[in-house]
Enzyme design. Structure first.
Site, mmCIF file in Angstrom:
data_model
loop_
_atom_site.group_PDB
_atom_site.id
_atom_site.type_symbol
_atom_site.label_atom_id
_atom_site.label_comp_id
_atom_site.label_asym_id
_atom_site.label_seq_id
_atom_site.Cartn_x
_atom_site.Cartn_y
_atom_site.Cartn_z
ATOM 1 C CD GLU A 264 1.956 -4.328 -6.269
ATOM 2 O OE1 GLU A 264 2.215 -3.110 -6.278
ATOM 3 O OE2 GLU A 264 2.690 -5.191 -5.770
ATOM 4 C CB CYS A 301 2.450 -0.058 -6.257
ATOM 5 S SG CYS A 301 3.351 -0.994 -5.008
#
Length: 528
Positions: A264, A301
């Site tokens: 990620e 994020c």
């Protein structure tokens, strides 16, 4: 517990190397006392070899036994008490309340996977029974299920020192799948890692798991790459920067035996504000958006880094309202010096561009405490499209508003964006005539699309999707949050015409595990 600075290799502590480092308290700008020893080549080889050996036993353990292990880990983490909370806060600069909540999330997700194991349906057992009389050819008995892939290398994340690190979602889902784990501890919070690693190992010993089911190492960049390249490692879980994620990905896919990397990486998580929402919910959206941008010093994020609007009187009024809220927000300490410096560089890069206008910024920051100043800028759609650098992620409490002249410009910007973790729409019934084309675009661009909310605050549940098209992740088919994360670390195997007693329990005729299975096209718990 005394922090010795040693690596955790199976059930043993080891510190044979001569290179050490210390953790920095970013809020005080002071190094913490303990020194941690970087693992040698021999030590990391030993950890992987132990994991490879343990896999032969661990992958065959029952689902209920693995569930006990995960529950025991959660109990041991909670048993660390305030020692863990205080150390984690000191190493990350995150407030005690945030760390306390993150500890609960970490333990909850361990227990969620434990419950998943007990339910058993996740193995996706499929049975097509033999039809020996079928013409022109008989049909074989074919039974398919998911099995663990092998030892997994997990890289701890900087922004979630508990929930995405040593015992975080990657570790929990890999252990649930039946895969031993070798953790590469994040250098920002080695003491936190040591406390959590000790809890995992204690749980493993209490439950009677094989040595090597878990190890944790302090590694140099060189050895981190070698960890990914080790033939004993069969998959990688990573959360962090695009630069490091791609280095790991490239190392993994160029091996003689390529392996999957579930990394990620970067996202700007666009938010689209429609006219009706701006007119009717202006103050509410301004407050909510400010909170989402500045939450955790913008170090999520899923932080919204781009906000798209069509130019109008309502959008002008909204910018003024948002500017009031962002100006009143407080600076906050960032996770470490490198992230703080990267944030300053990113903001300065935007501010140096002639096309960018500063909308608002909060008050002065304490640089000694590595505090980030929340800030918002504005750019026209035409200028944004002409400069791809404006779409780069700035990790921290900054966002960029894009003024679009019309629907065509708005769609063009969305089409120009790379893959995202999330995309968000704020609209009302009067905006619905314009929604379908936007939804059609963002569903191709993001892993999670949100209506009327904000992307920060990722729910840990069965249906969560935390992943998206590249570069949000290296595999858009995967999620790193929720029970779907287990599917990263398993692979399907079909058994054809096997005697019943030689089949795994999940595929046996009598269904001894009492799990939901697809038998001849029908979902049932009945015997096959």
């Amino acid at each position: 517990m005394t922090l010795t600075g040693a690596n955790f290799i199976g059930f043993k502590n080891s510190a044979s190397g001569d290179r050490t480092f210390q953790a920095l308290d970013p809020a005080k700008n002071e190094y913490l006392a303990e020194r941690f020893t970087i693992a040698t080549e021999e030590e990391f080889q030993m950890a992987v070899n132990l994991a490879t050996h343990a896999f032969g036993t661990y992958n065959a353990t029952s689902y209920s036994y693995r569930a006990e292990f995960l529950d025991a880990i959660a109990n041991e983490i909670m048993g660390l008490g305030d020692v863990l909370i205080e150390r984690c806060s000191a190493e990350s600069g995150l407030p005690i309340g945030r760390i306390t909540g993150e500890r609960k999330r970490t333990c909850d997700q361990l227990q969620l996977f434990a419950n998943l194991l007990r339910d058993g349906w996740w193995v996706d057992a499929r049975i097509d029974k033999a039809q020996p009389q079928r013409q022109p050819l008989p049909k074989s008995d074919i039974r398919r299920m998911l099995i663990p892939i092998g030892p997994v290398a997990v890289f701890g994340a900087s922004n979630f020192p508990l929930a995405f690190s040593t015992a975080g979602g990657d570790t929990a889902s890999a252990l649930a799948a039946g895969c031993p784990v070798v953790v590469k501890s994040h250098s920002s919070h080695p003491g936190t890692n040591a406390l959590v690693a000790s809890a995992i190992i204690k749980a493993a010993q209490l439950i009677g798991m094989p040595e090597g089911v878990f190890s944790s190492l302090y590694l140099s960049h060189e050895h981190a790459i070698k960890l990914v390249q080790h033939p004993g490692i069969k998959a990688v879980g990573f959360t962090g920067s695009r630069k490091v994620g791609m280095a790991l990905f490239n190392a993994a896919v160029t091996r003689p035996e390529p392996i999957p990397v579930f990394a990620e990486m970067s996202a700007v998580n666009p938010i689209i504000l429609f006219e009706g929402a701006l007119r009717t919910k202006m103050e509410k959206i301004a407050k909510g958006l400010t909170t989402s941008v500045t939450m955790g010093a913008g170090q999520f994020c899923t932080k919204p880094g781009l906000v798209l609007m069509r130019e109008s009187e309502a959008s002008k009024s909204f910018l003024q309202e948002f500017a009031k809220h962002i100006s009143a927000s407080l600076p906050a300490t960032m996770l470490n010096k490198a992230i703080y410096n990267a944030y300053l560089t990113g903001v300065k890069s935007l501010q140096s561009a002639a096309e960018i206008t500063l909308l608002a910024a909060s008050g002065e920051c304490n640089n000694e405490q590595h505090q980030a100043q929340p800030v918002a800028h504005v750019v026209s759609a035409a200028d944004f499209i002409s400069n791809r650098n404006f779409s780069n992620e700035i990790f921290g409490p900054a966002t960029l508003f894009i003024n679009c002249k019309n629907e065509i410009e708005l769609q063009a910007i969305l089409q120009s964006l790379e893959g995202q973790l999330t995309a968000t729409i704020h609209a009302t019934a009067e905006d619905e005539k314009d929604l379908k084309p936007i939804i059609n675009i963002i569903v191709k661009k993001a892993g999670r699309i949100i209506y009327g909310g904000y992307p920060t605050g990722v729910e840990v549940c069965h249906s969560m999707q935390h992943g998206g098209p590249f570069p949000a992740t290296t595999d858009a088919r995967s999620t790193s949050v929720g029970t779907g994360a287990i599917y990263r670390f398993v692979r399907p195997v079909a058994y054809q015409d096997f005697p019943d007693h030689l089949l795994p329990e999940a595929l046996q005729e009598s269904n001894p595990l009492d799990i939901l299975r697809l038998v001849d096209g029908n979902w049932t718990k009945d015997p096959a």
